[in-house]
Design a protein around this motif. Structure first.
Motif, PDB file in Angstrom:
ATOM      1  N   PRO A  54      40.852 -30.591  17.740  1.00 30.50           N
ATOM      2  CA  PRO A  54      42.159 -31.264  17.697  1.00 30.50           C
ATOM      3  C   PRO A  54      42.129 -32.584  18.460  1.00 30.50           C
ATOM      4  CG  PRO A  54      42.446 -28.933  18.157  1.00 30.50           C
ATOM      5  CD  PRO A  54      40.974 -29.192  18.188  1.00 30.50           C
ATOM      6  N   GLY A  55      42.702 -33.615  17.853  1.00 30.44           N
ATOM      7  CA  GLY A  55      42.721 -34.939  18.460  1.00 30.44           C
ATOM      8  C   GLY A  55      41.537 -35.804  18.066  1.00 30.44           C
ATOM      9  N   LYS A  56      40.567 -35.239  17.309  1.00 33.89           N
ATOM     10  CA  LYS A  56      39.398 -35.997  16.882  1.00 33.89           C
ATOM     11  C   LYS A  56      39.231 -35.857  15.378  1.00 33.89           C
ATOM     12  CE  LYS A  56      36.968 -35.907  21.259  1.00 33.89           C
ATOM     13  NZ  LYS A  56      35.654 -35.946  21.919  1.00 33.89           N
ATOM     14  N   LYS A  57      38.660 -36.888  14.778  1.00 35.14           N
ATOM     15  CA  LYS A  57      38.482 -36.903  13.335  1.00 35.14           C
ATOM     16  C   LYS A  57      37.002 -36.992  12.995  1.00 35.14           C
ATOM     17  CE  LYS A  57      42.921 -39.234  12.495  1.00 35.14           C
ATOM     18  NZ  LYS A  57      43.585 -40.423  11.885  1.00 35.14           N
ATOM     19  N   GLY A  58      36.696 -36.598  11.770  1.00 33.07           N
ATOM     20  CA  GLY A  58      35.316 -36.722  11.309  1.00 33.07           C
ATOM     21  C   GLY A  58      34.744 -35.390  10.890  1.00 33.07           C
ATOM     22  N   SER A  59      33.576 -35.450  10.249  1.00 28.66           N
ATOM     23  CA  SER A  59      32.890 -34.250   9.779  1.00 28.66           C
ATOM     24  C   SER A  59      31.398 -34.412  10.023  1.00 28.66           C
ATOM     25  CB  SER A  59      33.146 -34.035   8.283  1.00 28.66           C
ATOM     26  OG  SER A  59      32.284 -33.048   7.751  1.00 28.66           O
ATOM     27  N   HIS A  60      30.734 -33.313  10.332  1.00 33.89           N
ATOM     28  CA  HIS A  60      29.290 -33.338  10.547  1.00 33.89           C
ATOM     29  C   HIS A  60      28.512 -33.492   9.251  1.00 33.89           C
ATOM     30  CE1 HIS A  60      30.689 -31.716  14.358  1.00 33.89           C
ATOM     31  NE2 HIS A  60      29.498 -31.939  14.876  1.00 33.89           N
ATOM     32  N   PHE A  61      29.192 -33.410   8.124  1.00 36.94           N
ATOM     33  CA  PHE A  61      28.537 -33.523   6.825  1.00 36.94           C
ATOM     34  C   PHE A  61      28.739 -34.895   6.182  1.00 36.94           C
ATOM     35  CE2 PHE A  61      29.651 -29.105   7.557  1.00 36.94           C
ATOM     36  CZ  PHE A  61      28.481 -28.440   7.270  1.00 36.94           C
ATOM     37  N   ASN A  62      29.647 -35.677   6.719  1.00 37.46           N
ATOM     38  CA  ASN A  62      30.010 -36.963   6.121  1.00 37.46           C
ATOM     39  C   ASN A  62      29.266 -38.102   6.820  1.00 37.46           C
ATOM     40  OD1 ASN A  62      31.181 -39.217   5.013  1.00 37.46           O
ATOM     41  ND2 ASN A  62      33.270 -38.772   5.712  1.00 37.46           N
ATOM     42  N   LEU A 103      26.476 -43.499  13.751  1.00 40.27           N
ATOM     43  CA  LEU A 103      26.229 -44.928  13.624  1.00 40.27           C
ATOM     44  C   LEU A 103      25.740 -45.232  12.211  1.00 40.27           C
ATOM     45  CD1 LEU A 103      24.337 -45.519  17.002  1.00 40.27           C
ATOM     46  CD2 LEU A 103      26.736 -46.061  16.498  1.00 40.27           C
ATOM     47  N   PRO A 104      25.893 -46.469  11.776  1.00 40.77           N
ATOM     48  CA  PRO A 104      25.458 -46.817  10.407  1.00 40.77           C
ATOM     49  C   PRO A 104      23.997 -46.479  10.123  1.00 40.77           C
ATOM     50  CG  PRO A 104      26.828 -48.564  11.309  1.00 40.77           C
ATOM     51  CD  PRO A 104      26.591 -47.600  12.434  1.00 40.77           C
ATOM     52  N   ASN A 105      23.125 -46.645  11.123  1.00 37.71           N
ATOM     53  CA  ASN A 105      21.701 -46.378  10.874  1.00 37.71           C
ATOM     54  C   ASN A 105      21.368 -44.889  10.886  1.00 37.71           C
ATOM     55  OD1 ASN A 105      21.962 -45.854  13.576  1.00 37.71           O
ATOM     56  ND2 ASN A 105      20.333 -47.231  14.255  1.00 37.71           N
ATOM     57  N   GLU A 106      22.381 -44.045  11.070  1.00 35.30           N
ATOM     58  CA  GLU A 106      22.155 -42.595  11.075  1.00 35.30           C
ATOM     59  C   GLU A 106      22.568 -41.934   9.756  1.00 35.30           C
ATOM     60  OE1 GLU A 106      22.818 -41.898  15.896  1.00 35.30           O
ATOM     61  OE2 GLU A 106      24.530 -41.786  14.513  1.00 35.30           O
ATOM     62  N   LYS A 107      23.036 -42.721   8.811  1.00 33.64           N
ATOM     63  CA  LYS A 107      23.540 -42.167   7.554  1.00 33.64           C
ATOM     64  C   LYS A 107      22.474 -41.372   6.809  1.00 33.64           C
ATOM     65  CE  LYS A 107      27.350 -45.373   6.583  1.00 33.64           C
ATOM     66  NZ  LYS A 107      27.946 -46.299   5.592  1.00 33.64           N
ATOM     67  N   LYS A 108      21.247 -41.907   6.742  1.00 29.14           N
ATOM     68  CA  LYS A 108      20.189 -41.210   6.016  1.00 29.14           C
ATOM     69  C   LYS A 108      19.903 -39.845   6.636  1.00 29.14           C
ATOM     70  CE  LYS A 108      17.811 -45.283   4.179  1.00 29.14           C
ATOM     71  NZ  LYS A 108      16.527 -46.043   4.138  1.00 29.14           N
ATOM     72  N   ASP A 109      19.943 -39.786   7.957  1.00 27.83           N
ATOM     73  CA  ASP A 109      19.729 -38.506   8.636  1.00 27.83           C
ATOM     74  C   ASP A 109      20.795 -37.493   8.237  1.00 27.83           C
ATOM     75  OD1 ASP A 109      17.499 -39.424   9.947  1.00 27.83           O
ATOM     76  OD2 ASP A 109      18.577 -39.961  11.783  1.00 27.83           O
ATOM     77  N   ILE A 110      22.046 -37.943   8.192  1.00 33.45           N
ATOM     78  CA  ILE A 110      23.139 -37.038   7.858  1.00 33.45           C
ATOM     79  C   ILE A 110      23.020 -36.564   6.417  1.00 33.45           C
ATOM     80  CG2 ILE A 110      25.642 -36.765   7.794  1.00 33.45           C
ATOM     81  CD1 ILE A 110      24.261 -37.202  10.580  1.00 33.45           C
ATOM     82  N   ILE A 111      22.663 -37.465   5.525  1.00 29.72           N
ATOM     83  CA  ILE A 111      22.487 -37.077   4.121  1.00 29.72           C
ATOM     84  C   ILE A 111      21.376 -36.048   3.991  1.00 29.72           C
ATOM     85  CG2 ILE A 111      21.777 -37.917   1.854  1.00 29.72           C
ATOM     86  CD1 ILE A 111      23.178 -40.571   2.548  1.00 29.72           C
ATOM     87  N   THR A 112      20.268 -36.261   4.693  1.00 26.98           N
ATOM     88  CA  THR A 112      19.149 -35.316   4.657  1.00 26.98           C
ATOM     89  C   THR A 112      19.579 -33.924   5.095  1.00 26.98           C
ATOM     90  OG1 THR A 112      17.545 -37.080   5.090  1.00 26.98           O
ATOM     91  CG2 THR A 112      16.849 -34.817   5.570  1.00 26.98           C
ATOM     92  N   SER A 113      20.281 -33.861   6.208  1.00 20.40           N
ATOM     93  CA  SER A 113      20.703 -32.562   6.731  1.00 20.40           C
ATOM     94  C   SER A 113      21.737 -31.899   5.832  1.00 20.40           C
ATOM     95  CB  SER A 113      21.265 -32.725   8.147  1.00 20.40           C
ATOM     96  OG  SER A 113      20.264 -33.157   9.034  1.00 20.40           O
ATOM     97  N   THR A 114      22.628 -32.687   5.267  1.00 20.55           N
ATOM     98  CA  THR A 114      23.627 -32.125   4.356  1.00 20.55           C
ATOM     99  C   THR A 114      22.964 -31.563   3.097  1.00 20.55           C
ATOM    100  OG1 THR A 114      25.321 -33.659   5.176  1.00 20.55           O
ATOM    101  CG2 THR A 114      25.716 -32.630   3.033  1.00 20.55           C
ATOM    102  N   VAL A 115      21.924 -32.243   2.605  1.00 25.53           N
ATOM    103  CA  VAL A 115      21.180 -31.734   1.449  1.00 25.53           C
ATOM    104  C   VAL A 115      20.498 -30.412   1.799  1.00 25.53           C
ATOM    105  CG1 VAL A 115      19.177 -32.156  -0.037  1.00 25.53           C
ATOM    106  CG2 VAL A 115      20.849 -33.982   0.358  1.00 25.53           C
ATOM    107  N   CYS A 116      19.908 -30.334   2.982  1.00 23.50           N
ATOM    108  CA  CYS A 116      19.249 -29.091   3.398  1.00 23.50           C
ATOM    109  C   CYS A 116      20.264 -27.962   3.537  1.00 23.50           C
ATOM    110  CB  CYS A 116      18.511 -29.307   4.719  1.00 23.50           C
ATOM    111  SG  CYS A 116      17.068 -30.379   4.604  1.00 23.50           S
ATOM    112  N   TRP A 117      21.418 -28.272   4.095  1.00 28.83           N
ATOM    113  CA  TRP A 117      22.477 -27.270   4.231  1.00 28.83           C
ATOM    114  C   TRP A 117      22.923 -26.790   2.854  1.00 28.83           C
ATOM    115  CZ3 TRP A 117      27.404 -26.431   2.585  1.00 28.83           C
ATOM    116  CH2 TRP A 117      28.192 -25.528   3.308  1.00 28.83           C
ATOM    117  N   THR A 118      23.082 -27.722   1.935  1.00 27.38           N
ATOM    118  CA  THR A 118      23.501 -27.374   0.580  1.00 27.38           C
ATOM    119  C   THR A 118      22.458 -26.512  -0.123  1.00 27.38           C
ATOM    120  OG1 THR A 118      24.718 -29.468   0.437  1.00 27.38           O
ATOM    121  CG2 THR A 118      24.272 -28.314  -1.631  1.00 27.38           C
TER     122      THR A 118
END
Length: 434
Positions: A247-255, A262-277
């Motif tokens: 509560p009081g914070k926004k965002g998702s660990h998958f987005n 940070l902008p340079n971390e987007k590829k890392d997040i996509i990789t992990s989201t694909v593995c989770w999926t």
């Protein structure tokens, strides 16, 4: 870990772990005149602790807060001559110097041996439960397997900190396998957990089980307030936190576009989201071939048991001590002072199973130390910590005593003041009555 932390002497670097991207926060110290006084409407009684600190001329230049939330002496903080919110008479370098050099050495073979051990146990438990398939075995399996899922998380947690090995690729591969297998997005978690360590003990900037300000607390609807402070709901929060944070914070660990990253971390997040999926898809496939009830028994119930373990352990590392512990804002916060508000816990027989994660104070200050060296490092640092280290209550074979600690904390630790740079949890009488 943060690259720079405020010590009592200066701004000091902490050695990087190769698996961590560049931190987003830099901590600065702001000198202030020794004559600076804080203002309060309450009378100030002489405390010998402050005199001793002043006489030692520690050289810590921290601005005095505009407001400090006073705590009654009945709570035990200042009545015994110790104020846990006061700047400590030692530095991060003092603690580091007390820890034997071999405690910092990472052995990838030893780390992998724990992975092999835990994976063998996980598959062995599943095979035994599926073979016997009766009402007596299943509950025992669920308890044991949920604990092993939690153990897998802790090893992936070491990968995220870089304490698993000095090889960033090995850490990433093992971390993804372990965390994806229990439906945790590795990089998403790793980065938000880094934020937690960088800002531990900070009211607004901390990421994990940070306190709600009174304003946010009062604005919660009744349902949300009940879910946060009424068992068992807080112990089932982690999957929802991954999707929408606290509560009081926004965002998702998958987005990848979340404010968490940070902008340079987007590829890392996509990789992990694909593995989770991929793991989620595997579970769906197994449900089709084995039947959904069998997957629920083998995986679904242990997964929720793991969630309970995760929420219980992480909550009690930062809440529930018999004395009230401070939370900080503004210039009163420092990496060291925030880290000293964390707590060690004893889990009895579970200590070895979940890789001594209960030895948490040293881990929070120096997450580069491998889990198998945390106990020795803690023992070496205790003389430096003094009263700032709170010895955990000894557990029996199983940590049932922590259930009482959890219940009492949820009854009392509801919010902190909207103002003040050193604040303590306050209690909402209405929630306590309910």
């Amino acid at each position: 870990m943060a690259t720079w932390v405020l010590s009592e002497c200066c701004v000091r670097p902490i050695p990087r772990t190769s698996s961590y991207p560049k931190p987003r926060f830099t901590i600065l110290n702001s000198p202030v005149s020794n004559s600076t006084l804080f203002k309060t409407n309450k009378p100030i009684t002489f405390n010998p602790l402050f005199s001793r600190v002043k006489d030692r001329n520690l050289g810590l230049k921290v601005s005095a807060p505009a407001k400090i939330q006073f705590v009654d002496e009945d709570d035990g903080e200042i009545a015994n001559g110790f104020n846990p919110g006061a700047p400590p008479p030692f530095t991060l370098a003092d603690i580091r110097a007390a820890i034997p050099k071999h405690c910092w050495v990472k052995d990838p073979w030893k780390s992998m041996s724990y992975v092999v051990r835990d994976v063998v146990v996980v598959f062995g438990l599943a095979a035994v439960a599926a073979f016997f398939n009766n009402i007596v075995v299943w509950p025992l399996y669920w308890i044991a397997q949920s604990t092993m899922f939690w153990a897998l998380f802790v090893l992936g947690h070491d990968c995220g900190h870089g304490s698993f090995s000095n090889d960033a690729k090995l850490n990433s591969v093992v971390g993804h396998i372990l965390h994806s297998s229990i439906l945790v997005p590795y990089h998403g978690w790793r980065i938000s957990h880094r934020t937690h360590h960088q800002n531990h003990g900070h009211v607004e900037n901390d990421e994990s089980w940070h306190p709600l300000s009174e304003k946010i607390y009062r604005n919660l609807d009744k349902g949300t307030r009940t879910l946060r402070f009424t068992l068992p709901f807080p112990m089932l929060a982690y999957p929802f936190y991954l999707w929408s944070r606290s509560p009081g914070k926004k965002g998702s660990h998958f987005n990848p576009d979340s404010d968490l990253f940070l902008p340079n971390e987007k590829k890392d997040i996509i990789t992990s989201t694909v593995c989770w999926t991929a793991m989620a898809a595997l579970l769906v496939g197994l449900s089709v071939t084995m039947g959904p009830l069998q997957v629920l028994k083998l995986y679904g119930i242990p997964y929720w048991g793991f969630v309970v373990w995760l929420d219980l352990v992480t909550y009690l590392h930062h809440h529930g001590h018999e004395d009230k512990l401070p939370w900080y804002r503004g210039k009163e916060w420092s990496y060291l002072r925030g880290g000293l508000t964390t707590l060690d816990r004893d889990y009895g027989w579970i200590n070895n199973i979940h890789h001594d994660i209960g030895t948490h104070v040293i881990h929070h200050l120096f997450p580069q130390i491998p889990h198998y060296n945390l106990i020795e490092a803690t023992e070496a640092a205790k003389p430096v910590f003094g009263k700032y280290y709170r010895e955990p209550k000894k557990s029996g074979p199983l940590p049932f005593h922590l259930l009482e600690v959890l219940i009492n904390s949820l009854k009392k630790d509801h919010y902190v003041s909207d103002e003040g740079e050193i604040v303590y949890y306050q209690t909402d009488p209405k929630m306590t009555a309910n």
